[in-house]
Design a protein around this motif. Structure first.
Motif, PDB file in Angstrom:
ATOM      1  N   ILE A  30       0.845  -1.205   0.000  1.00 54.79           N
ATOM      2  CA  ILE A  30       0.000   0.000   0.000  1.00 54.79           C
ATOM      3  C   ILE A  30       0.878   1.252   0.000  1.00 54.79           C
ATOM      4  N   VAL A  31       1.959   1.237   0.753  1.00 58.61           N
ATOM      5  CA  VAL A  31       2.868   2.392   0.762  1.00 58.61           C
ATOM      6  C   VAL A  31       3.477   2.597  -0.619  1.00 58.61           C
ATOM      7  N   LEU A  32       3.861   1.485  -1.264  1.00 59.70           N
ATOM      8  CA  LEU A  32       4.415   1.577  -2.618  1.00 59.70           C
ATOM      9  C   LEU A  32       3.396   2.179  -3.585  1.00 59.70           C
ATOM     10  N   LEU A  33       2.154   1.714  -3.505  1.00 63.77           N
ATOM     11  CA  LEU A  33       1.114   2.275  -4.365  1.00 63.77           C
ATOM     12  C   LEU A  33       0.837   3.741  -4.029  1.00 63.77           C
ATOM     13  N   SER A  34       1.011   4.105  -2.763  1.00 63.23           N
ATOM     14  CA  SER A  34       0.818   5.504  -2.371  1.00 63.23           C
ATOM     15  C   SER A  34       1.837   6.409  -3.042  1.00 63.23           C
ATOM     16  N   ILE A  35       3.056   5.921  -3.193  1.00 62.09           N
ATOM     17  CA  ILE A  35       4.083   6.692  -3.900  1.00 62.09           C
ATOM     18  C   ILE A  35       3.674   6.882  -5.358  1.00 62.09           C
ATOM     19  N   VAL A  36       3.176   5.812  -5.969  1.00 57.74           N
ATOM     20  CA  VAL A  36       2.725   5.900  -7.366  1.00 57.74           C
ATOM     21  C   VAL A  36       1.570   6.885  -7.488  1.00 57.74           C
ATOM     22  N   VAL A  37       0.595   6.786  -6.593  1.00 56.30           N
ATOM     23  CA  VAL A  37      -0.565   7.676  -6.626  1.00 56.30           C
ATOM     24  C   VAL A  37      -0.146   9.116  -6.386  1.00 56.30           C
ATOM     25  N   GLY A  38       0.753   9.336  -5.418  1.00 54.16           N
ATOM     26  CA  GLY A  38       1.231  10.689  -5.145  1.00 54.16           C
ATOM     27  C   GLY A  38       1.946  11.294  -6.334  1.00 54.16           C
ATOM     28  N   PHE A  39       2.775  10.488  -6.992  1.00 54.10           N
ATOM     29  CA  PHE A  39       3.492  10.983  -8.181  1.00 54.10           C
ATOM     30  C   PHE A  39       2.515  11.351  -9.300  1.00 54.10           C
ATOM     31  N   LEU A  40       1.547  10.482  -9.568  1.00 53.38           N
ATOM     32  CA  LEU A  40       0.583  10.752 -10.638  1.00 53.38           C
ATOM     33  C   LEU A  40      -0.297  11.950 -10.296  1.00 53.38           C
ATOM     34  N   SER A  41      -0.710  12.065  -9.046  1.00 49.90           N
ATOM     35  CA  SER A  41      -1.541  13.199  -8.633  1.00 49.90           C
ATOM     36  C   SER A  41      -0.754  14.499  -8.701  1.00 49.90           C
ATOM     37  N   GLY A  42       0.495  14.463  -8.239  1.00 51.82           N
ATOM     38  CA  GLY A  42       1.337  15.651  -8.331  1.00 51.82           C
ATOM     39  C   GLY A  42       1.595  16.067  -9.758  1.00 51.82           C
ATOM     40  N   THR A  43       1.802  15.085 -10.633  1.00 50.02           N
ATOM     41  CA  THR A  43       1.997  15.382 -12.051  1.00 50.02           C
ATOM     42  C   THR A  43       0.747  16.003 -12.659  1.00 50.02           C
ATOM     43  N   ALA A  44      -0.419  15.489 -12.279  1.00 50.00           N
ATOM     44  CA  ALA A  44      -1.676  16.058 -12.770  1.00 50.00           C
ATOM     45  C   ALA A  44      -1.822  17.507 -12.313  1.00 50.00           C
ATOM     46  N   ALA A  45      -1.446  17.781 -11.057  1.00 53.37           N
ATOM     47  CA  ALA A  45      -1.519  19.155 -10.547  1.00 53.37           C
ATOM     48  C   ALA A  45      -0.583  20.080 -11.316  1.00 53.37           C
ATOM     49  N   VAL A  46       0.624  19.612 -11.591  1.00 56.89           N
ATOM     50  CA  VAL A  46       1.589  20.414 -12.350  1.00 56.89           C
ATOM     51  C   VAL A  46       1.077  20.676 -13.752  1.00 56.89           C
ATOM     52  N   LEU A  47       0.541  19.634 -14.388  1.00 53.09           N
ATOM     53  CA  LEU A  47       0.026  19.781 -15.744  1.00 53.09           C
ATOM     54  C   LEU A  47      -1.104  20.795 -15.798  1.00 53.09           C
ATOM     55  N   LEU A  48      -2.030  20.708 -14.865  1.00 53.73           N
ATOM     56  CA  LEU A  48      -3.151  21.647 -14.828  1.00 53.73           C
ATOM     57  C   LEU A  48      -2.668  23.066 -14.584  1.00 53.73           C
ATOM     58  N   LYS A  49      -1.772  23.219 -13.612  1.00 56.80           N
ATOM     59  CA  LYS A  49      -1.302  24.559 -13.268  1.00 56.80           C
ATOM     60  C   LYS A  49      -0.554  25.190 -14.435  1.00 56.80           C
ATOM     61  N   ASN A  50       0.268  24.441 -15.112  1.00 54.76           N
ATOM     62  CA  ASN A  50       1.019  24.987 -16.245  1.00 54.76           C
ATOM     63  C   ASN A  50       0.106  25.397 -17.390  1.00 54.76           C
ATOM     64  N   MET A  51      -0.866  24.567 -17.702  1.00 55.79           N
ATOM     65  CA  MET A  51      -1.769  24.890 -18.799  1.00 55.79           C
ATOM     66  C   MET A  51      -2.538  26.173 -18.503  1.00 55.79           C
ATOM     67  N   ILE A  52      -3.017  26.300 -17.279  1.00 57.29           N
ATOM     68  CA  ILE A  52      -3.763  27.513 -16.906  1.00 57.29           C
ATOM     69  C   ILE A  52      -2.846  28.726 -16.893  1.00 57.29           C
ATOM     70  N   PHE A  53      -1.654  28.562 -16.336  1.00 59.00           N
ATOM     71  CA  PHE A  53      -0.734  29.695 -16.161  1.00 59.00           C
ATOM     72  C   PHE A  53      -0.333  30.310 -17.501  1.00 59.00           C
ATOM     73  N   TYR A  54       0.119  29.483 -18.427  1.00 54.49           N
ATOM     74  CA  TYR A  54       0.629  30.037 -19.684  1.00 54.49           C
ATOM     75  C   TYR A  54      -0.479  30.654 -20.531  1.00 54.49           C
ATOM     76  N   PHE A  55      -1.644  30.048 -20.502  1.00 52.45           N
ATOM     77  CA  PHE A  55      -2.740  30.627 -21.263  1.00 52.45           C
ATOM     78  C   PHE A  55      -3.187  31.950 -20.645  1.00 52.45           C
ATOM     79  N   SER A  56      -3.308  31.984 -19.322  1.00 54.88           N
ATOM     80  CA  SER A  56      -3.753  33.208 -18.650  1.00 54.88           C
ATOM     81  C   SER A  56      -2.746  34.333 -18.820  1.00 54.88           C
ATOM     82  N   GLU A  57      -1.462  34.017 -18.728  1.00 57.15           N
ATOM     83  CA  GLU A  57      -0.437  35.056 -18.878  1.00 57.15           C
ATOM     84  C   GLU A  57      -0.508  35.708 -20.252  1.00 57.15           C
ATOM     85  N   TRP A  58      -0.762  34.913 -21.269  1.00 60.90           N
ATOM     86  CA  TRP A  58      -0.847  35.467 -22.618  1.00 60.90           C
ATOM     87  C   TRP A  58      -2.039  36.415 -22.736  1.00 60.90           C
ATOM     88  N   ILE A  59      -3.164  36.034 -22.139  1.00 56.64           N
ATOM     89  CA  ILE A  59      -4.364  36.871 -22.226  1.00 56.64           C
ATOM     90  C   ILE A  59      -4.191  38.158 -21.437  1.00 56.64           C
TER      91      ILE A  59
END
Length: 597
Positions: A30-59
């Motif tokens: 379960i701890v091993l899977l938690s690392i996998v889940v944390g990595f994927l969730s963190g990556t999703a957060a980074v992806l979302l934040k970057n997409m919003i940031f660059y588009f908003s900055e341009w506007i």
């Protein structure tokens, strides 16, 4: 082809399970899977934040500061329209109110979340906020993280308790990732999602949260959303002003909750989709054009406050040349405070996808700015405006989300201001108490509570929701019929190990009960066997349970009537009985299963 892939998937899982059993304990897995889940969730957060940031900055940088940005009249409406079309015709599944959907998954769906939620929230939220929707990305990314955790767990056929851990870990990793705040991610999961676990069970959630934060820090650097160092420390002489800010934040939170609810109800009554999208989108675009800080999530505008540059709030507005006038400045701040929740509700009501996490932080920052600047201007004080803006963020989060600990740790982690704990605790506690007095439920839990679907905040109800009524129904009772005579009843008694006999007609409709204790004086009198009939002996009980009822309703019914056995019906058809002892035993077994480490 699909069947072949499924075959290889099952074969791989079987081989992996054999390897895992030999090399990993259940807890380590379960701890091993938690690392996998944390990595994927963190990556999703980074992806979302970057997409919003660059588009908003341009506007936002499309026109110079002193010129109006007429794109604001078009983009917000376009964003909510595209999001609505995506949700209705592409994803074909509602994805708004992300935190509420995670709560529902824990309460009613046994921590199972559709696979599509792993990406649908990200896409729709990026379009909504990138085009100017006045909402935050936190709730959608929480749903994304929870969906990741749920589906990782389901891939390995884990049980309910393990699914809860991974789903909660995904939510924690997402919050930690988007703010680079691992403690806030953990506390948010415990305080808002109300996962009731033992200390050992918290380890996987903590691991997922830390992994999400590390992933975000590695990809984004120090400031995942924004970062501000508290320049001046806490002065005891300012404590009364922080208390005042907390009380003010509590009342503003009540306004936030009220306005959000009423506007949401207004849009829910609009039956035609195109009217809802057009009205909400057009109104939102006008608001954003008049008040550009309402554009998107608003973190860049909050950074202007923390950096001591509030004049930037007037960029691209009709009020740019009047910002030096105190009356214009304070009126402008007041409008931002009052209309941010309107813009947020319009965005969601029109079909956009986003949460209220960031809007509550936005309103709190401006409440702190308004109060500190106002007191400094009127009474010639020297209150640290950025500090009060940060404290205001904590106040509104505590009041709107009913999450004072999350507010404290999030602001402390984002700012590095751990020496700022005392004012954060004061404003969060004061705001929470005021808001809770007028609003028993938070913005996330109210709709579920009104429907009777909120179990995570009540351990007894939560455990009872895990029980199945069919599993505790006892059916080893001998059924008799009203036309049977006493002799036939005596034969039924000889075949039964129970002292209750349900009476039904030939179609199985329940008519009443015969209790052995009531007929003990006549069953040994053979001369009465053909003179007395069951219909003369049966009793129609006042209490009955329908098969469609949930276990919480059953437990409440036992508590109210005081009976030890209650008949279970399916409409008018007899099904069996349910006993108080059986319900209690099943409850204890489920508690032990859920809480064991």
């Amino acid at each position: 082809m699909t069947e072949k892939l499924r075959h290889y998937h099952r074969l791989w899982l079987r081989n992996f399970e054999d390897w895992r059993v030999k090399h990993l304990t259940d807890r380590n897995f379960i701890v091993l899977l938690s690392i996998v889940v944390g990595f994927l969730s963190g990556t999703a957060a980074v992806l979302l934040k970057n997409m919003i940031f660059y588009f908003s900055e341009w506007i936002l940088n499309w026109r110079s500061a002193e010129e109006e940005n007429y794109l604001f009249l078009l983009l917000p409406m376009a964003g909510v329209t595209i999001s609505f079309l995506l949700v209705k015709y592409v994803f074909k599944d509602p994805i708004s109110h992300g935190v509420s959907r995670v709560l529902y998954a824990f309460s009613k769906a046994r921590a199972r979340i559709k696979r599509s939620k792993m990406y649908s929230s990200l896409v729709a939220c990026t379009v909504t906020i990138g085009f100017g929707g006045s909402v935050g990305p936190e709730a959608p990314v929480v749903l994304t993280g929870a969906a990741i955790g749920s589906n990782v767990g389901r891939t390995f056929n884990l049980g309910f308790r393990e699914l809860v851990l991974l789903t909660a870990g995904g939510s924690a990793g997402a919050i930690a990732g988007i703010f680079s705040a691992p403690l806030a991610g953990l506390v948010f999961t415990l305080e808002v999602l109300m996962i009731d676990l033992t200390m050992t069970s918290l380890i996987p959630i903590l691991v997922a949260s830390v992994t999400g934060a590390v992933t975000s820090a590695f990809m984004l650097g120090r400031s995942a959303v924004f970062h501000f160092d508290v320049a001046s420390g806490f002065l005891l002489q300012n404590l009364p002003y922080y208390l005042l800010l907390g009380l003010l934040g509590g009342f503003v939170s009540c306004y936030f909750l009220y306005a959000n609810e009423k506007i949401g109800q207004f849009f829910s009554r609009i039956e035609k989709d195109w009217k809802r999208v057009a009205l909400g989108g057009l109104s939102l675009s006008v608001l954003v054009f008049l008040l550009p800080p309402l554009y998107g999530e608003g973190f860049n505008f909050m950074s202007d406050i923390f950096n001591g540059e509030p004049e930037k709030l007037f960029n691209n507005t009709l009020f740019y040349n009047f910002q030096a006038l105190p009356v214009v400045f304070f009126a402008y701040l007041l409008l931002l405070i009052l209309l941010k929740v309107v813009a947020t509700s319009l965005t969601n009501g029109a079909g956009g996808v986003g949460g209220v996490f960031a809007p509550s932080m936005f309103v709190g920052a401006f409440v702190g700015l308004f109060m500190a600047q106002g007191l400094n201007f009127l009474f010639h004080l020297d209150l640290p405006v950025p500090n009060f803006a940060l404290a205001g963020m904590a106040a509104l989060m505590a009041g709107v989300m009913h999450a004072p600990l999350t507010a404290i740790f999030l602001v402390a982690e984002v700012t590095g201001g751990y020496n700022f704990f005392i004012p954060l605790m004061v404003v969060s506690a004061a705001s929470y108490l005021v808001s809770r007095y007028f609003n028993p439920h938070s913005i996330y839990t109210k709709s579920l509570a009104l429907k009777g679907e909120l179990f995570t905040h009540n351990k007894d109800a939560f455990v009872l929701s895990l029980l199945s009524l069919d599993r505790v129904i006892e059916s080893n009772f001998v059924v008799v019929h009203p036309e049977d005579d006493l002799g036939s009843l005596v034969k039924s008694i000889s075949r039964s190990s129970r002292n209750i006999f349900p009476v039904t007609d030939r179609e199985g409709n329940f008519l009443g009960l015969v209790f052995l204790d009531d007929i003990k004086t006549i069953i040994f009198r053979p001369e009465l066997y053909h003179q007395i009939y069951v219909k003369e002996l049966m009793y129609r009980p006042k209490e009955s349970i329908q098969r469609s009822q949930n276990m919480e309703q059953v437990a409440r019914q036992f508590q109210q009537c005081g009976h030890y056995n209650i008949v279970v019906l399916d409409g008018s058809k007899y099904v069996g009985f349910i006993s108080r002892a059986n319900v209690f035993s099943s409850y204890r077994a489920k508690v032990q299963e859920y809480s064991s480490d």
